[in-house]
Each structure stands twice: as structure tokens, then as C-alpha cells.
Design a protein around this motif. Structure first.
Motif, PDB file in Angstrom:
ATOM      1  N   GLU A  13       0.819  -1.207   0.000  1.00 53.93           N
ATOM      2  CA  GLU A  13       0.000   0.000   0.000  1.00 53.93           C
ATOM      3  C   GLU A  13       0.861   1.268   0.000  1.00 53.93           C
ATOM      4  O   GLU A  13       0.327   2.369  -0.075  1.00 53.93           O
ATOM      5  CB  GLU A  13      -0.951  -0.008   1.206  1.00 53.93           C
ATOM      6  N   GLY A  14       2.161   1.122   0.067  1.00 54.34           N
ATOM      7  CA  GLY A  14       3.063   2.273   0.063  1.00 54.34           C
ATOM      8  C   GLY A  14       3.155   2.911  -1.312  1.00 54.34           C
ATOM      9  O   GLY A  14       2.646   2.367  -2.297  1.00 54.34           O
ATOM     10  N   PRO A  15       3.816   4.069  -1.398  1.00 51.32           N
ATOM     11  CA  PRO A  15       3.913   4.797  -2.659  1.00 51.32           C
ATOM     12  C   PRO A  15       4.690   4.013  -3.730  1.00 51.32           C
ATOM     13  O   PRO A  15       5.812   3.586  -3.489  1.00 51.32           O
ATOM     14  CB  PRO A  15       4.648   6.086  -2.281  1.00 51.32           C
ATOM     15  N   ASN A  16       4.056   3.827  -4.876  1.00 48.79           N
ATOM     16  CA  ASN A  16       4.664   3.078  -5.988  1.00 48.79           C
ATOM     17  C   ASN A  16       5.255   1.751  -5.518  1.00 48.79           C
ATOM     18  O   ASN A  16       6.345   1.356  -5.936  1.00 48.79           O
ATOM     19  CB  ASN A  16       5.737   3.917  -6.691  1.00 48.79           C
ATOM     20  N   ALA A  17       4.536   1.082  -4.642  1.00 46.99           N
ATOM     21  CA  ALA A  17       5.022  -0.168  -4.052  1.00 46.99           C
ATOM     22  C   ALA A  17       5.049  -1.282  -5.099  1.00 46.99           C
ATOM     23  O   ALA A  17       4.218  -1.334  -6.002  1.00 46.99           O
ATOM     24  CB  ALA A  17       4.142  -0.568  -2.882  1.00 46.99           C
ATOM     25  N   LYS A  18       6.028  -2.151  -4.930  1.00 44.09           N
ATOM     26  CA  LYS A  18       6.212  -3.232  -5.884  1.00 44.09           C
ATOM     27  C   LYS A  18       6.967  -4.377  -5.210  1.00 44.09           C
ATOM     28  O   LYS A  18       7.885  -4.131  -4.429  1.00 44.09           O
ATOM     29  CB  LYS A  18       7.000  -2.675  -7.064  1.00 44.09           C
ATOM     30  N   ILE A  19       6.573  -5.595  -5.516  1.00 44.82           N
ATOM     31  CA  ILE A  19       7.360  -6.748  -5.082  1.00 44.82           C
ATOM     32  C   ILE A  19       8.526  -6.872  -6.054  1.00 44.82           C
ATOM     33  O   ILE A  19       8.331  -7.065  -7.248  1.00 44.82           O
ATOM     34  CB  ILE A  19       6.533  -8.049  -5.068  1.00 44.82           C
ATOM     35  N   GLU A  20       9.727  -6.715  -5.531  1.00 44.52           N
ATOM     36  CA  GLU A  20      10.932  -6.790  -6.366  1.00 44.52           C
ATOM     37  C   GLU A  20      11.398  -8.229  -6.551  1.00 44.52           C
ATOM     38  O   GLU A  20      11.926  -8.577  -7.600  1.00 44.52           O
ATOM     39  CB  GLU A  20      12.072  -5.982  -5.743  1.00 44.52           C
TER      40      GLU A  20
END
Length: 129
Positions: free
Chosen positions: A47-54
Motif C-alpha cells: 500500500e506504500g507509494p509506488n510499491a512493488k514486489i521486487e
């Protein structure tokens, strides 16, 4: 003779560690993998800013937040009966980091709230000077 005992002891310790690690990874796999086992924590971080699973591996998950002036990296790592969340951030010219260790069956939502409150406090202090 002493060297044989020392080498034998070292081999036993390495074997025991690798055996325990295999058990840990097998337990995680039985529980649906890292993404499923830590889904509440991961969903909250996403839910964070521009969050993504890397990255998702058998033994860790990395989630990042990115904005024009901040990069946050969260790594979730299981340990024997526990899990650790490692946070590293670059905010303007400041490098920040912390880690939290939780019991394996602790409430992930509570863990997430603790982490996010800490980060919010530290980021406010950092940005305000």
C-alpha cells in the motif's frame, strides 16, 4: 587427533545448520510459500507509494517503495521460529535502516503497524531536519 575431532565437529555443525534450514524452507513451502505465509505483511507494504514486489525467493521477499526523493526497501526473512523485517531507505541525502524480529506466529498486522509508525516518525524527523 585433535584436528580430526575439530574437523568432525565443524562438519557436524554445518550439516545440522543445513538440515534445519531445509526443514524451515520445507515448512514455508507447506504453508503456501513466502507470499502466502506473510501475505498480510506483504499486502500492507504494497500500500506504500509506488510499491512493488521486487523479488520472491524461497527464503525472502523484497518489497520496494519509490518516489522522486525516497526509496524504501523491505526484506522479509524467516528465521527459526521467527521472522525478520529489514528496512533500508534513501531519503534525500540520508541513508536509514532498521530491522525488527518477530515470533513466527505474531500478528502480522500489528508488526506492520509497528514498522510503519517507526518509519513515519523517522522520516518526519529526517525531512524536518
Amino acid at each position: 587427533m585433535v584436528w580430526v575431532i575439530i574437523i568432525g565437529l565443524v562438519v557436524f555443525i554445518i550439516y545440522k545448520f543445513l538440515s534445519d534450514r531445509n526443514k524451515l524452507l520445507n515448512n514455508i513451502a507447506r504453508e503456501g510459500g513466502m507470499k502466502f505465509k506473510y501475505r498480510i505483511l506483504i499486502e500492507g507494504l504494497l500500500e506504500g507509494p509506488n510499491a512493488k514486489i521486487e523479488e520472491i525467493l524461497k527464503d525472502s521477499v523484497v518489497v520496494t517503495w519509490r518516489s522522486h526523493s525516497q526509496v524504501h526497501l523491505f526484506q522479509i526473512v524467516p528465521a527459526f521460529g521467527k521472522f525478520e523485517v529489514i528496512w533500508k531507505a534513501q531519503i534525500a541525502q540520508h541513508k536509514l535502516q532498521n530491522s525488527w524480529m518477530f515470533n513466527e506466529h505474531d500478528n502480522q498486522e500489528a508488526a506492520l503497524n509497528l514498522i510503519l509508525q517507526y518509519i513515519d516518525t523517522v522520516c518526519q524527523r529526517t525531512l524536518l531536519g
